[in-house]
Design an enzyme around this catalytic site. Structure first.
Site, PDB file in Angstrom:
ATOM      1  N   ALA A 139       2.962   0.105   9.022  1.00 16.62           N
ATOM      2  CA  ALA A 139       4.134  -0.705   9.399  1.00 16.62           C
ATOM      3  C   ALA A 139       4.072  -2.077   8.735  1.00 16.62           C
ATOM      4  O   ALA A 139       5.080  -2.589   8.239  1.00 16.62           O
ATOM      5  CB  ALA A 139       4.211  -0.839  10.921  1.00 16.62           C
ATOM      6  N   LYS A 149       2.627  -2.869   5.918  1.00 17.14           N
ATOM      7  CA  LYS A 149       2.852  -2.770   4.471  1.00 17.14           C
ATOM      8  C   LYS A 149       4.302  -2.398   4.150  1.00 17.14           C
ATOM      9  O   LYS A 149       4.841  -2.835   3.128  1.00 17.14           O
ATOM     10  CB  LYS A 149       1.866  -1.772   3.858  1.00 17.14           C
ATOM     11  CG  LYS A 149       0.398  -2.205   3.968  1.00 17.14           C
ATOM     12  CD  LYS A 149       0.126  -3.518   3.234  1.00 17.14           C
ATOM     13  CE  LYS A 149      -1.360  -3.810   3.122  1.00 17.14           C
ATOM     14  NZ  LYS A 149      -1.627  -5.065   2.364  1.00 17.14           N
ATOM     15  N   SER A 175       0.866  -1.185   0.000  1.00 19.42           N
ATOM     16  CA  SER A 175       0.000   0.000   0.000  1.00 19.42           C
ATOM     17  C   SER A 175       0.899   1.229   0.000  1.00 19.42           C
ATOM     18  O   SER A 175       1.997   1.198   0.575  1.00 19.42           O
ATOM     19  CB  SER A 175      -0.880   0.025   1.247  1.00 19.42           C
ATOM     20  OG  SER A 175      -1.466   1.310   1.407  1.00 19.42           O
ATOM     21  N   TYR A 189      -1.114  -0.632  10.166  1.00 25.52           N
ATOM     22  CA  TYR A 189      -1.259  -0.965   8.741  1.00 25.52           C
ATOM     23  C   TYR A 189      -0.034  -0.510   7.939  1.00 25.52           C
ATOM     24  O   TYR A 189       0.523  -1.282   7.150  1.00 25.52           O
ATOM     25  CB  TYR A 189      -2.530  -0.294   8.231  1.00 25.52           C
ATOM     26  CG  TYR A 189      -2.894  -0.584   6.803  1.00 25.52           C
ATOM     27  CD1 TYR A 189      -3.521  -1.785   6.459  1.00 25.52           C
ATOM     28  CD2 TYR A 189      -2.629   0.328   5.789  1.00 25.52           C
ATOM     29  CE1 TYR A 189      -3.872  -2.053   5.143  1.00 25.52           C
ATOM     30  CE2 TYR A 189      -2.978   0.075   4.475  1.00 25.52           C
ATOM     31  CZ  TYR A 189      -3.598  -1.114   4.154  1.00 25.52           C
ATOM     32  OH  TYR A 189      -3.941  -1.382   2.853  1.00 25.52           O
TER      33      TYR A 189
END
Ligand code: NAI
Length: 246
Positions: A155, A157, A140, A153
């Site tokens: 971290a 990705k 992402s 999230y």
């Protein structure tokens, strides 16, 4: 992609479903793996079969190594091996870091990062033996630029990007590529659950002028898993309408 078998995690809906359908439309047989209700996963598998290729639906929570091993065995039994792995399953549990519980942090890391690792690990030896494999991990742009409210999230990705580059290095000499696709804001059930005001404000700053569609991500994945992309490995391809340019 005739004769190739693709396994797509989180393939029942959203971006994963679009990827599964795209690869099927290009001739691949597809295993749709998802932790959600088997009925929904079966529906996607049925849509894939309607395109004239084989498909199987597998219920599996990718955070559980035993379930992952059983799922991979099921896919190999039903479709005869895996050539293409798309690690797409992911979750969010957004909160400012101040209010984020250790459980919120672990849950997101477990699915997005550890689950991706467990899937790669389960197919690693097969890809090495075959001297062929295509791995695409869905990261992402949050993992590249950070995003307020997404410490867990972002971290996870960013971790997926590091994992991607490491696997790319480990398997490059074996004919296996490993790349990441980093979507921006894509219209799916995941973003439908987000704060719509914040989403609208962010959308206005996308150079292309609209949110992305699952099919925009699927097209990038199809390119990276295709035979024309054999010299591309360890790359991160942003699919974000120009939102994050390095
Ligand atoms: P979604 O929530 O619509 O679909 C995710 C799928 O993954 C669901 O079918 C769900 O059941 C499955 N899943 C969740 N946890 C699982 C587990 N433990 N084991 C197996 N399956 C599991 O999400 P969406 O939007 O389609 O996202 C797909 C991927 O794209 C995710 O990795 C997400 O982080 C990433 N992404 C999405 C963006 C967006 O704007 N929608 C932006 C950037 C990345």
């Amino acid at each position: 992609m005739n004769g190739r078998v693709a396994l797509v995690t989180g393939g029942a809906r959203g971006i994963g479903r679009a990827i599964a359908l795209k690869l099927a439309s290009l001739g691949a047989d597809v295993a749709v793996l998802d932790a959600g209700a088997l009925e929904t996963t079966e529906q996607t598998a049925a849509e894939i079969r309607a395109l004239g290729v084989k498909a199987c639906a597998v219920r599996c929570d990718i955070t559980d190594a035993d379930q992952v091993a059983a799922a991979v065995k099921q896919v190999k039994d039903e479709l005869g091996g895996v050539d293409i792995l798309v690690n797409n399953a992911g979750i969010t549990r957004d909160k400012l870091a101040l209010r984020m519980s250790p459980e919120d942090f672990d849950a997101v890391i477990n699915v997005n990062l550890k689950g991706t690792f467990l899937m790669i690990r389960a197919l690693y030896a097969d890809f090495m033996r075959k001297r062929y494999g295509r791995i695409v991990n869905i990261a992402s742009i949050a993992g590249l630029m950070g995003n307020a409210g997404q410490a867990n999230y972002a971290a996870s990705k960013a971790g997926v990007v590091g994992l991607t580059k490491t696997i790319a290095r480990e398997l490059a000499s074996r004919g296996v590529t490993c790349n990441a696709v980093a979507p921006g804001f894509i219209e799916t059930p995941m973003t439908a659950n987000m704060n719509q005001d914040a989403l609208e404000a962010a959308s206005k700053t996308i150079p292309v002028g609209r949110m992305g569609k699952p099919e925009d991500v699927a097209a990038a994945v199809a390119f990276l898993v295709g035979d024309d992309a054999g010299y591309i490995t360890g790359a991160v391809l942003n699919v974000d309408g120009g939102f994050f340019m390095r």
